[in-house]
Design a protein around this motif. Structure first.
Motif, mmCIF file in Angstrom:
data_model
loop_
_atom_site.group_PDB
_atom_site.id
_atom_site.type_symbol
_atom_site.label_atom_id
_atom_site.label_comp_id
_atom_site.label_asym_id
_atom_site.label_seq_id
_atom_site.Cartn_x
_atom_site.Cartn_y
_atom_site.Cartn_z
ATOM 1 N N GLY A 106 -68.778 -60.295 -5.021
ATOM 2 C CA GLY A 106 -67.678 -59.979 -4.461
ATOM 3 C C GLY A 106 -67.431 -58.374 -4.675
ATOM 4 N N ASN A 107 -68.604 -57.699 -4.973
ATOM 5 C CA ASN A 107 -68.448 -56.193 -5.164
ATOM 6 C C ASN A 107 -68.717 -55.508 -3.836
ATOM 7 O OD1 ASN A 107 -68.273 -56.296 -7.937
ATOM 8 N ND2 ASN A 107 -70.361 -56.559 -8.311
ATOM 9 N N LEU A 108 -68.105 -54.583 -3.630
ATOM 10 C CA LEU A 108 -67.715 -53.722 -2.281
ATOM 11 C C LEU A 108 -69.222 -52.863 -2.274
ATOM 12 C CD1 LEU A 108 -66.462 -53.313 0.308
ATOM 13 C CD2 LEU A 108 -65.306 -51.421 -0.815
ATOM 14 N N LEU A 109 -70.078 -52.872 -1.325
ATOM 15 C CA LEU A 109 -71.409 -51.984 -1.335
ATOM 16 C C LEU A 109 -71.753 -51.440 0.127
ATOM 17 C CD1 LEU A 109 -73.640 -54.161 -3.695
ATOM 18 C CD2 LEU A 109 -72.927 -51.886 -4.350
ATOM 19 N N PRO A 110 -72.272 -50.306 0.316
ATOM 20 C CA PRO A 110 -73.054 -50.233 1.468
ATOM 21 C C PRO A 110 -74.309 -50.815 1.241
ATOM 22 C CG PRO A 110 -73.492 -48.089 -0.083
ATOM 23 C CD PRO A 110 -72.464 -49.135 -0.659
ATOM 24 N N LEU A 111 -74.782 -51.770 2.280
ATOM 25 C CA LEU A 111 -75.913 -52.561 1.888
ATOM 26 C C LEU A 111 -77.124 -52.073 2.822
ATOM 27 C CD1 LEU A 111 -74.430 -56.125 1.745
ATOM 28 C CD2 LEU A 111 -75.076 -54.765 -0.207
ATOM 29 N N LYS A 112 -78.190 -51.985 2.342
ATOM 30 C CA LYS A 112 -79.638 -51.587 3.057
ATOM 31 C C LYS A 112 -80.224 -52.711 3.507
ATOM 32 C CE LYS A 112 -83.361 -48.550 2.761
ATOM 33 N NZ LYS A 112 -84.271 -47.838 1.716
ATOM 34 N N LEU A 127 -60.235 -59.367 2.094
ATOM 35 C CA LEU A 127 -59.827 -58.245 1.608
ATOM 36 C C LEU A 127 -60.461 -57.714 0.137
ATOM 37 C CD1 LEU A 127 -57.229 -58.090 -0.607
ATOM 38 C CD2 LEU A 127 -56.199 -58.580 1.335
ATOM 39 N N VAL A 128 -60.522 -56.695 0.077
ATOM 40 C CA VAL A 128 -60.932 -56.000 -1.460
ATOM 41 C C VAL A 128 -59.568 -55.048 -1.785
ATOM 42 C CG1 VAL A 128 -62.449 -54.577 -2.801
ATOM 43 C CG2 VAL A 128 -63.388 -56.021 -0.913
ATOM 44 N N GLU A 129 -59.015 -55.410 -3.047
ATOM 45 C CA GLU A 129 -58.257 -54.626 -3.513
ATOM 46 C C GLU A 129 -58.575 -53.725 -4.554
ATOM 47 O OE1 GLU A 129 -54.314 -57.694 -3.681
ATOM 48 O OE2 GLU A 129 -56.079 -58.448 -4.838
ATOM 49 N N ASN A 130 -57.677 -52.760 -4.941
ATOM 50 C CA ASN A 130 -57.905 -51.612 -5.785
ATOM 51 C C ASN A 130 -59.005 -50.826 -5.156
ATOM 52 O OD1 ASN A 130 -56.362 -52.395 -7.886
ATOM 53 N ND2 ASN A 130 -57.461 -53.850 -8.546
ATOM 54 N N ALA A 131 -59.049 -50.663 -3.584
ATOM 55 C CA ALA A 131 -60.210 -50.283 -3.086
ATOM 56 C C ALA A 131 -60.796 -48.924 -3.393
ATOM 57 C CB ALA A 131 -59.904 -50.412 -1.465
ATOM 58 N N TYR A 132 -60.083 -48.133 -3.350
ATOM 59 C CA TYR A 132 -60.552 -46.715 -3.879
ATOM 60 C C TYR A 132 -61.425 -46.666 -4.900
ATOM 61 C CZ TYR A 132 -61.094 -41.776 -4.530
ATOM 62 O OH TYR A 132 -61.558 -40.351 -4.678
ATOM 63 N N GLU A 133 -61.031 -47.194 -6.076
ATOM 64 C CA GLU A 133 -61.683 -47.231 -7.564
ATOM 65 C C GLU A 133 -62.855 -47.936 -7.205
ATOM 66 O OE1 GLU A 133 -60.850 -45.538 -10.023
ATOM 67 O OE2 GLU A 133 -59.152 -44.733 -9.270
ATOM 68 N N LYS A 134 -63.042 -48.969 -6.676
ATOM 69 C CA LYS A 134 -64.477 -49.651 -6.184
ATOM 70 C C LYS A 134 -65.131 -49.205 -5.486
ATOM 71 C CE LYS A 134 -62.202 -54.305 -7.262
ATOM 72 N NZ LYS A 134 -61.954 -55.651 -6.806
ATOM 73 N N LEU A 135 -64.430 -48.143 -4.442
ATOM 74 C CA LEU A 135 -65.322 -47.705 -3.480
ATOM 75 C C LEU A 135 -66.092 -46.451 -4.348
ATOM 76 C CD1 LEU A 135 -66.110 -46.611 -0.682
ATOM 77 C CD2 LEU A 135 -64.148 -45.280 -0.387
ATOM 78 N N ARG A 136 -65.147 -45.602 -5.241
ATOM 79 C CA ARG A 136 -65.952 -44.586 -5.990
ATOM 80 C C ARG A 136 -66.941 -45.058 -6.995
ATOM 81 N NH1 ARG A 136 -61.994 -41.064 -9.846
ATOM 82 N NH2 ARG A 136 -61.966 -43.204 -10.884
ATOM 83 N N TYR A 137 -66.580 -46.318 -7.568
ATOM 84 C CA TYR A 137 -67.659 -46.915 -8.562
ATOM 85 C C TYR A 137 -68.942 -47.267 -7.754
ATOM 86 C CZ TYR A 137 -69.822 -49.866 -11.819
ATOM 87 O OH TYR A 137 -70.596 -50.810 -12.395
ATOM 88 N N GLU A 138 -68.775 -47.850 -6.654
ATOM 89 C CA GLU A 138 -70.042 -48.419 -5.794
ATOM 90 C C GLU A 138 -70.744 -47.329 -5.217
ATOM 91 O OE1 GLU A 138 -71.195 -51.079 -6.493
ATOM 92 O OE2 GLU A 138 -69.135 -52.337 -7.198
ATOM 93 N N LYS A 139 -69.990 -46.241 -4.920
ATOM 94 C CA LYS A 139 -70.775 -45.098 -4.309
ATOM 95 C C LYS A 139 -71.730 -44.379 -5.392
ATOM 96 C CE LYS A 139 -71.083 -40.399 -3.902
ATOM 97 N NZ LYS A 139 -71.303 -39.465 -4.853
#
Length: 213
Positions: A145-151, A194-206
């Motif tokens: 359930g983690n948000l990622l760019p996936l290769k 949907l993924v909530e707290n999106a910005y924090e998860k986006l920054r972390y996964e980046k």
């Protein structure tokens, strides 16, 4: 649950994964101008639902894999199709509004080019509900359930995809990006779409993706 207003508008609806788009999830933004993000399965139930919501004013395609039955949807509703200019050639004979970097569809909604998954991969940003980003296949949930760019083997340009994740981090804040609605793998979100707290998860996964890359 996807965000909905107390009144009739605005609201966001998700469609079941579509086999025509390899399991892609399409969304409908219902407001003064209805926007369909990618193509749901084109069947009687979905067409009836779209008609009941007032039709479709814009069809936004996040990438070539979201095209599905775009021709039939445009014929039914007369909606222009928005797609990044590098993939507009895939829609011959249709009414297409291509864009380069960004395009404003409504005062609340703008398209953002985020190439990497495909040359014309793009996200749609909707400023309501604390900020919603429809990420297509640019950002996807994994089995945890983690948000990622996936290769994947079909990824067009991995480093460019990571760079465009960074650009999203730079242009938003925790106050302007609270939700991400991914365009596939939504089964991993256990019915939430949907993924909530999106910005924090986006920054972390980046940061994690850069370490892996």
């Amino acid at each position: 649950m996807l965000p909905r207003s107390q009144g009739d508008r605005p609201s966001i609806f998700a469609f079941p994964p579509n086999r025509d788009t390899l399991g892609g999830t399409a969304y409908l933004i219902v407001e003064a101008v209805n926007i369909l993000v990618d193509c749901p399965a084109w069947d009687h139930a979905n067409r009836t639902f779209l008609e009941a919501q007032g039709g479709v004013e814009w069809l936004f395609l996040t990438h070539r894999g979201g095209i599905g039955k775009a021709r039939e949807i445009q014929q039914a509703f007369g909606c222009p199709i928005v797609i990044q200019e590098q993939e507009a050639y895939l829609l011959p004979g249709l009414t297409v509004t291509p864009f380069e970097q960004t395009l404003t569809l409504t005062p609340q909604t703008r398209a953002i080019w985020t190439s990497g998954h495909s040359p014309g991969s793009a996200c749609l940003y909707y400023s309501q509900f604390g900020g919603v980003l429809f990420s297509g296949r640019h950002l996807l949930p994994n089995p945890q359930g983690n948000l990622l760019p996936l290769k994947t083997p079909k990824t067009f340009h991995w480093r460019r995809q990571l760079q465009n994740v960074q650009k999203l981090v730079e242009q938003f804040t925790p106050e302007t990006l609270q939700i991400i609605c991914p365009g596939a793998n939504t089964g991993f979100l256990r019915g939430k779409y949907l993924v909530e707290n999106a910005y924090e998860k986006l920054r972390y996964e980046k940061l994690g993706s850069e370490a892996e890359g």
